[in-house]
Design a protein around this motif. Sequence first.
Motif, mmCIF file in Angstrom:
data_model
loop_
_atom_site.group_PDB
_atom_site.id
_atom_site.type_symbol
_atom_site.label_atom_id
_atom_site.label_comp_id
_atom_site.label_asym_id
_atom_site.label_seq_id
_atom_site.Cartn_x
_atom_site.Cartn_y
_atom_site.Cartn_z
ATOM 1 N N MET A 1 0.812 -1.195 0.000
ATOM 2 C CA MET A 1 0.000 0.000 0.000
ATOM 3 C C MET A 1 0.855 1.259 0.000
ATOM 4 O O MET A 1 0.542 2.223 -0.662
ATOM 5 N N ILE A 2 1.951 1.227 0.734
ATOM 6 C CA ILE A 2 2.842 2.375 0.806
ATOM 7 C C ILE A 2 3.531 2.578 -0.545
ATOM 8 O O ILE A 2 3.717 3.713 -0.985
ATOM 9 N N ILE A 3 3.860 1.494 -1.204
ATOM 10 C CA ILE A 3 4.492 1.589 -2.519
ATOM 11 C C ILE A 3 3.520 2.222 -3.517
ATOM 12 O O ILE A 3 3.908 3.064 -4.328
ATOM 13 N N PHE A 4 2.261 1.851 -3.437
ATOM 14 C CA PHE A 4 1.246 2.400 -4.329
ATOM 15 C C PHE A 4 1.088 3.907 -4.109
ATOM 16 O O PHE A 4 1.027 4.686 -5.062
ATOM 17 N N LEU A 5 1.022 4.337 -2.850
ATOM 18 C CA LEU A 5 0.893 5.758 -2.544
ATOM 19 C C LEU A 5 2.139 6.539 -2.960
ATOM 20 O O LEU A 5 2.039 7.654 -3.476
ATOM 21 N N SER A 6 3.289 5.977 -2.754
ATOM 22 C CA SER A 6 4.522 6.656 -3.154
ATOM 23 C C SER A 6 4.611 6.765 -4.684
ATOM 24 O O SER A 6 5.106 7.760 -5.210
ATOM 25 N N LEU A 7 4.110 5.761 -5.393
ATOM 26 C CA LEU A 7 4.100 5.817 -6.849
ATOM 27 C C LEU A 7 3.156 6.914 -7.338
ATOM 28 O O LEU A 7 3.484 7.666 -8.261
ATOM 29 N N ILE A 8 2.000 7.041 -6.705
ATOM 30 C CA ILE A 8 1.059 8.104 -7.059
ATOM 31 C C ILE A 8 1.674 9.471 -6.782
ATOM 32 O O ILE A 8 1.564 10.398 -7.596
ATOM 33 N N MET A 9 2.321 9.622 -5.656
ATOM 34 C CA MET A 9 2.966 10.895 -5.325
ATOM 35 C C MET A 9 4.078 11.227 -6.325
ATOM 36 O O MET A 9 4.238 12.385 -6.713
ATOM 37 N N LEU A 10 4.826 10.234 -6.739
ATOM 38 C CA LEU A 10 5.888 10.446 -7.717
ATOM 39 C C LEU A 10 5.307 10.884 -9.062
ATOM 40 O O LEU A 10 5.813 11.814 -9.701
ATOM 41 N N ILE A 11 4.221 10.263 -9.469
ATOM 42 C CA ILE A 11 3.565 10.644 -10.734
ATOM 43 C C ILE A 11 3.043 12.068 -10.650
ATOM 44 O O ILE A 11 3.226 12.871 -11.584
ATOM 45 N N LEU A 12 2.395 12.425 -9.554
ATOM 46 C CA LEU A 12 1.899 13.786 -9.382
ATOM 47 C C LEU A 12 3.030 14.804 -9.365
ATOM 48 O O LEU A 12 2.906 15.903 -9.919
ATOM 49 N N LEU A 13 4.141 14.466 -8.752
ATOM 50 C CA LEU A 13 5.295 15.351 -8.720
ATOM 51 C C LEU A 13 5.862 15.561 -10.127
ATOM 52 O O LEU A 13 6.151 16.703 -10.528
ATOM 53 N N ILE A 14 5.973 14.494 -10.896
ATOM 54 C CA ILE A 14 6.484 14.608 -12.270
ATOM 55 C C ILE A 14 5.536 15.441 -13.125
ATOM 56 O O ILE A 14 5.973 16.307 -13.896
ATOM 57 N N LEU A 15 4.238 15.232 -12.965
ATOM 58 C CA LEU A 15 3.263 16.010 -13.725
ATOM 59 C C LEU A 15 3.316 17.487 -13.356
ATOM 60 O O LEU A 15 3.242 18.360 -14.227
ATOM 61 N N THR A 16 3.473 17.790 -12.078
ATOM 62 C CA THR A 16 3.559 19.174 -11.635
ATOM 63 C C THR A 16 4.813 19.846 -12.188
ATOM 64 O O THR A 16 4.766 20.994 -12.647
ATOM 65 N N ILE A 17 5.924 19.144 -12.168
ATOM 66 C CA ILE A 17 7.173 19.688 -12.698
ATOM 67 C C ILE A 17 7.049 19.933 -14.207
ATOM 68 O O ILE A 17 7.435 20.995 -14.707
ATOM 69 N N MET A 18 6.473 18.983 -14.932
ATOM 70 C CA MET A 18 6.324 19.153 -16.378
ATOM 71 C C MET A 18 5.394 20.320 -16.707
ATOM 72 O O MET A 18 5.657 21.107 -17.617
#
Length: 116
Positions: A1-18
């Motif tokens: 579950m923690i891996i799933f949440l961290s993956l979502i946070m990473l995707i959101l961070l990449i999208l925000t940066i782009m």
Amino acid sequence: MIIFLSLIMLILLILTIMLSINLLISKKMNKNREKNSPFECGFDPMSNNRLPFSLSFYLISIIFLIFDVEIALILPMTFFTKFYTYYYYINIILIIIILLMGLFIEWKEGALKWIK
């Protein structure tokens, strides 16, 4: 579950940066009424909307649509080569004769002449 949440946070961070890089790099355009208006077939969109429309152009486009539908009806018939009978050939010949009669009537009435 923690891996799933961290993956979502990473995707959101990449999208925000782009998105932020895109907003910083993109050119700012001056808003212009003519540049924001659609270009419609050579007609000036800022002029009067009640300009006369060419009837010849309309008739030729209708004739084109009729023959386009005719092709859409006849082409699928060619895929059924196993079922060729005299009835099949009579149907195709009748369709083509009806279309040619309509074309000759339009030609005789002068609907195909662009300049009258």
